[in-house]
Write an enzyme that holds these catalytic residues in place. Structure first.
Site, PDB file in Angstrom:
ATOM      1  N   THR A  11      15.147  15.427  40.520  1.00 54.61           N
ATOM      2  CA  THR A  11      15.521  14.181  41.158  1.00 54.61           C
ATOM      3  C   THR A  11      14.474  13.587  41.706  1.00 54.61           C
ATOM      4  O   THR A  11      14.325  13.779  43.220  1.00 54.61           O
ATOM      5  CB  THR A  11      16.762  14.670  42.184  1.00 54.61           C
ATOM      6  N   LYS A 192       4.838   4.848  23.237  1.00 53.07           N
ATOM      7  CA  LYS A 192       4.677   5.066  24.696  1.00 53.07           C
ATOM      8  C   LYS A 192       3.504   5.450  25.181  1.00 53.07           C
ATOM      9  O   LYS A 192       2.992   5.148  26.140  1.00 53.07           O
ATOM     10  CB  LYS A 192       5.879   6.017  25.207  1.00 53.07           C
ATOM     11  N   ASN A 200      -2.499   6.028  32.788  1.00 52.93           N
ATOM     12  CA  ASN A 200      -2.579   6.955  33.575  1.00 52.93           C
ATOM     13  C   ASN A 200      -3.807   7.645  33.677  1.00 52.93           C
ATOM     14  O   ASN A 200      -4.244   7.957  34.638  1.00 52.93           O
ATOM     15  CB  ASN A 200      -1.517   8.140  32.927  1.00 52.93           C
TER      16      ASN A 200
END
Length: 315
Positions: A11, A192, A200
């Protein structure tokens, strides 16, 4: 599956955002948390979003996966550096007829999950999302948010769309999450990487945001060169990515708000980097076909050095 129950494993900026949107839309969502558990139990989840802020005052929060109910869709939103935990986690939370939705960056991720739950129980998801975690249970959604879903099959055979992937896509659309359904998951994964590998990697090596990388003529050229090297890697897997797609990714990033990539945040916070999933796996796939992706290899070795320093400090 009529009303699907969702589990969110991880989360953070990504899993917290999508899980919160699903719950806000009325779906039954259960969240696994670590350090945020006490805070979220007491205060809920706060989402600041370009599409409108909202707060979930009560959420189904868990600190232990064994206490979670079994769910129809288990969303893996952990960093790939934690995937060694999945063999212990997934059997406790996945229903017998459930499916694992892998919302992670990199290549070959679904194969690892399929080894645990079976080839016919895995869906890949690719997120084009700018989102950060500002604090415990506090997520800031800056830009974009689309998710591309694709069915996994052994050796990444293109299997098209199924009823279950359409149903999950409908749930996401109900939560106002834009969805694309990919008939070829491997192609979507390589696409992607066209974004993930240059931004990145360079954001960490050069200590730069996406805006800074795009504003400088030299780094912008390097971004483009790396994108074309990803295209060469995709060809070794029998997948073709057009020049038009590269132009689209450059245009997206030009229009993006200044963004600190997920790998840059991990580096700044001295957390292990997702080097193998995003850089190592594509390099190895290409090498099997006899192709050495030299510029990506250079990034990989630099990032491995930095990652080793971080891991040594955390021991």
């Amino acid at each position: 599956m009529l009303e699907r129950r969702y589990a969110i494993l991880g989360t953070g900026a990504l899993g917290g955002f999508y899980g919160a949107r699903l719950q806000k839309a009325g779906l039954d969502v259960h969240f696994l948390l670590k350090s945020d558990y006490e805070h979220v139990t007491q205060h809920g989840l706060v989402v600041e979003s370009k599409d409108g802020d909202f707060t979930l005052s009560q959420v189904n929060a868990y600190h232990d996966v064994e206490k979670m109910p079994r769910c129809d869709v288990v969303v893996v939103a952990l960093k790939t550096t934690q995937n060694h935990l999945l063999s212990q986690m997934l059997p406790h939370v996945l229903k017998d007829n459930g499916v694992v939705l892998v919302l992670q960056n990199g290549l070959g991720i679904e194969e690892e999950v399929a080894d645990i739950v079976g080839n016919d129980r895995v869906i890949g998801g690719l997120c084009f999302l700018c989102s950060n975690k500002l604090g415990p249970g506090h997520i800031h959604h800056l830009d974009y948010g689309k998710v591309t879903l694709g069915e996994y099959a052994p050796d990444y055979q293109a299997v098209g769309n199924t009823d279950r992937i359409q149903q999950i896509g409908n749930d996401f659309e109900r939560a106002r999450i834009p969805i694309d359904l990919a008939e070829d998951l491997l192609l979507a994964r390589w696409q992607k990487l066209v974004w993930n590998i240059p931004y990145n990697g360079l954001s960490v090596i050069l200590n730069a945001t996406t805006r800074e990388l795009m504003a400088d003529a030299y780094t912008r050229k390097l971004v483009e060169q790396l994108m074309y090297e990803v295209v060469a890697g995709a060809k070794t897997s029998g997948r073709t990515i057009s020049d038009r797609f590269i132009a689209k990714m450059l245009d997206y990033t030009d229009k993006m708000k200044p963004y600190r990539t997920s790998m840059k945040i991990d580096y700044d916070e001295r957390r292990p980097l997702e080097v193998e999933a995003i850089f190592g796996n594509p390099l190895r796939k290409a090498l099997v076909a006899g192709v050495n992706l030299l510029q990506i290899s250079c990034l990989y070795h630099q990032l491995k050095f930095l990652d080793a320093q971080i891991r040594e400090l955390s021991m």
